[in-house]
Design an enzyme around this catalytic site. Structure first.
Site, PDB file in Angstrom:
ATOM      1  N   HIS A  29     -39.235  -3.805  -1.053  1.00 16.60           N
ATOM      2  CA  HIS A  29     -38.678  -3.219   0.001  1.00 16.60           C
ATOM      3  C   HIS A  29     -39.005  -4.179   1.102  1.00 16.60           C
ATOM      4  O   HIS A  29     -39.843  -5.057   0.816  1.00 16.60           O
ATOM      5  CB  HIS A  29     -39.589  -1.913   0.281  1.00 16.60           C
ATOM      6  CG  HIS A  29     -40.877  -1.943   0.358  1.00 16.60           C
ATOM      7  ND1 HIS A  29     -41.613  -2.305  -0.669  1.00 16.60           N
ATOM      8  CD2 HIS A  29     -41.978  -2.072   1.491  1.00 16.60           C
ATOM      9  CE1 HIS A  29     -43.154  -2.397  -0.284  1.00 16.60           C
ATOM     10  NE2 HIS A  29     -43.148  -2.203   1.180  1.00 16.60           N
ATOM     11  N   ASP A  51     -40.668  -3.702   5.296  1.00 14.63           N
ATOM     12  CA  ASP A  51     -41.350  -3.018   6.127  1.00 14.63           C
ATOM     13  C   ASP A  51     -40.503  -2.730   7.490  1.00 14.63           C
ATOM     14  O   ASP A  51     -39.989  -3.582   8.231  1.00 14.63           O
ATOM     15  CB  ASP A  51     -42.858  -3.172   6.440  1.00 14.63           C
ATOM     16  CG  ASP A  51     -43.650  -3.330   5.351  1.00 14.63           C
ATOM     17  OD1 ASP A  51     -43.467  -2.689   4.317  1.00 14.63           O
ATOM     18  OD2 ASP A  51     -44.604  -4.073   5.370  1.00 14.63           O
ATOM     19  N   HIS A 102     -40.897  -7.588  -0.384  1.00 11.16           N
ATOM     20  CA  HIS A 102     -42.154  -7.770  -1.274  1.00 11.16           C
ATOM     21  C   HIS A 102     -42.020  -6.476  -2.148  1.00 11.16           C
ATOM     22  O   HIS A 102     -41.518  -5.513  -1.958  1.00 11.16           O
ATOM     23  CB  HIS A 102     -43.359  -7.932  -0.421  1.00 11.16           C
ATOM     24  CG  HIS A 102     -43.357  -6.735   0.595  1.00 11.16           C
ATOM     25  ND1 HIS A 102     -42.657  -6.564   1.793  1.00 11.16           N
ATOM     26  CD2 HIS A 102     -44.266  -5.892   0.891  1.00 11.16           C
ATOM     27  CE1 HIS A 102     -43.351  -5.570   2.520  1.00 11.16           C
ATOM     28  NE2 HIS A 102     -43.837  -4.880   2.065  1.00 11.16           N
ATOM     29  N   ARG A 114     -56.365  -2.265  -8.482  1.00 11.49           N
ATOM     30  CA  ARG A 114     -56.124  -2.961  -7.081  1.00 11.49           C
ATOM     31  C   ARG A 114     -56.065  -1.976  -5.925  1.00 11.49           C
ATOM     32  O   ARG A 114     -55.542  -0.853  -6.153  1.00 11.49           O
ATOM     33  CB  ARG A 114     -54.765  -3.597  -7.069  1.00 11.49           C
ATOM     34  CG  ARG A 114     -54.473  -4.576  -5.947  1.00 11.49           C
ATOM     35  CD  ARG A 114     -53.173  -5.420  -6.078  1.00 11.49           C
ATOM     36  NE  ARG A 114     -52.831  -6.265  -5.281  1.00 11.49           N
ATOM     37  CZ  ARG A 114     -52.065  -5.975  -3.848  1.00 11.49           C
ATOM     38  NH1 ARG A 114     -51.615  -4.613  -3.801  1.00 11.49           N
ATOM     39  NH2 ARG A 114     -52.105  -6.638  -2.927  1.00 11.49           N
TER      40      ARG A 114
END
Length: 320
Positions: A190, A192, A247, A257
Site C-alpha cells: 500500500h 500512505d 511498501h 516485530r
C-alpha cells in the site's frame, strides 16, 4: 490470513540503496529532496528523539500486546482502537494486531497505565517536532521561500494525524509448504495517504519497499533510527516530483516485530493541490484539488493496494 496470491519476486538483499540522512546537518536538505524523488523513502539519523523514551514506549506496547485477547478487544473500534488481522473495512487481512490512535488525542483519557499514556504523549510530541523539522528541510531543498509551507499543514492541534502501534507475532504458516511458504503477508502492499509518515521498529526485519522498476527491496532493521515515507498528499503537493512509496511487511517465522508509525496528516478541511511555486510556466498541474477529508474518505473506501491518488489525476489535455 493474507497470503500472496502468487509468489512474490525475490527481494534484493546485500548492499542497501536506501538513503541515510543526517538531519542535524542543514546541508542534508538536497539529499532529502533527492531521496524523495528517487525512492520516496529514507532513513534519518541524529534525530534528537530520546532513545530512552522510545525504549519505554516499546516496552509498554509489548506489555499491551501480551495481554489476553479478551482484554485487548475491550479497546476495539473503528477507525480508532484495537484491531487484529482485519486491516480497514474492505476485506484486507494480515498477520498483525495493532492499536490506532488520534495523534492529537489527550492520551490522559485513554485507559492505559500512566507510564504508557505519558510515553505515548511524549513520543508523539517528539516525533511531530522531528517531522516538522524534516518538512522544513524539504522546503529549503525545493527552494520554497516560505519555510513552513509544508510543516504548517501538520503542526496545528486540529490536524488529522494518527499514530499506530503494530505487533507482528511469529507466524507458523511460514514453515509450511503451502501458499508460497515464506510469502505470508504481515501487512499488504500500500501507500500512505497522508503527507509524510515516520516509522520506527524493533530489531526484526520484514519491511519492504517497491522501487521504480517494480522490484522489492528489504529494509534493514535499525531500532535506533527513523524511516520516512513520502505519502500520497505530498506527491500531489509536489505535482508528482516526489513519489509516494509502495511498501509492505512480510511476516517472520521466529521473531516478533513491533513497529510504531506516526502519520502526519493535515486538517480535514485543508485543501490539497500542487503548489504553484513548484510548477513552471510551461508545466501543468497533474492533479485535481481536493480536501483531505475527501481524499481520506476515498482511501477508506478502497482496498489496501488500490492506487487512490490516481483517482484525482487530471485527464491529459488533447491539443489536436
Amino acid at each position: 490470513m493474507a497470503v500472496l496470491s502468487k509468489p512474490a519476486a525475490e527481494p534484493k538483499f546485500g548492499f542497501s540503496p536506501i538513503p541515510v540522512i543526517d538531519i542535524s546537518d542543514p546541508e542534508s536538505k538536497q539529499a532529502i529532496v533527492k531521496a524523495c524523488e528517487d525512492f520516496g523513502f529514507f532513513k534519518v539519523i541524529n534525530h534528537g528523539v530520546s532513545s530512552e523514551l522510545v525504549s519505554v514506549l516499546e516496552q509498554e506496547a509489548v506489555k499491551f500486546f501480551s495481554l489476553p485477547k479478551s482484554e485487548k478487544t475491550q479497546l476495539a473500534g473503528y477507525p480508532f482502537g484495537y484491531g487484529s488481522r482485519e486491516i480497514g473495512r474492505n476485506g484486507d487481512v494480515g498477520w498483525v494486531e495493532y492499536l490506532l490512535m488520534n495523534a492529537n488525542l489527550d492520551f490522559g483519557s485513554v485507559p492505559f497505565p500512566g507510564i504508557f499514556r505519558n510515553a505515548l504523549s511524549e513520543y508523539t510530541t517528539s516525533v511531530k517536532k522531528m517531522t516538522c523539522h524534516v518538512l522544513e528541510m524539504i522546503t529549503d531543498g525545493l527552494g520554497i521561500k516560505q519555510r513552513d509551507t509544508l510543516s504548517k499543514l501538520v503542526s496545528d492541534s486540529n490536524t488529522d494525524s494518527m499514530f499506530r502501534l503494530n505487533h507482528y507475532p511469529p507466524c507458523p504458516l511460514i514453515n509450511k509448504n503451502t501458499n508460497g511458504g515464506k510469502n505470508v503477508i504481515g501487512f499488504g502492499e500500500h501507500t500512505d495517504p497522508q503527507i509524510i509518515s515516520v516509522l520506527r521498529s524493533n530489531n526484526t526485519s520484514g519491511l519492504q519497499i517497491c522501487l521504480t522498476d517494480t522490484s522489492w527491496i528489504s529494509v534493514p532493521s535499525d531500532p535506533s533510527s527513523f524511516f520516512f515515507n513520502v505519502c500520497d498528499s505530498l506527491q500531489v503537493l509536489t505535482n508528482g516530483r516526489f513519489k509516494s512509496v509502495k511498501h509492505r511487511v512480510l511476516a517472520n517465522s521466529r521473531k516478533s516485530r513491533v513497529s510504531m508509525i506516526y502519520f502526519a496528516g493535515p486538517s480535514l478541511t485543508q485543501r490539497i493541490a500542487p503548489l504553484t511555486c513548484l510548477i513552471d510556466n510551461e508545466e501543468e498541474s497533474l492533479y485535481e484539488e481536493f480536501t483531505w477529508s475527501e481524499y481520506k474518505n476515498s482511501a477508506d473506501n478502497s482496498r489496501l493496494s488500490d492506487n487512490t491518488v490516481n483517482k484525482f489525476k487530471k485527464e491529459p489535455v488533447n491539443d489536436s
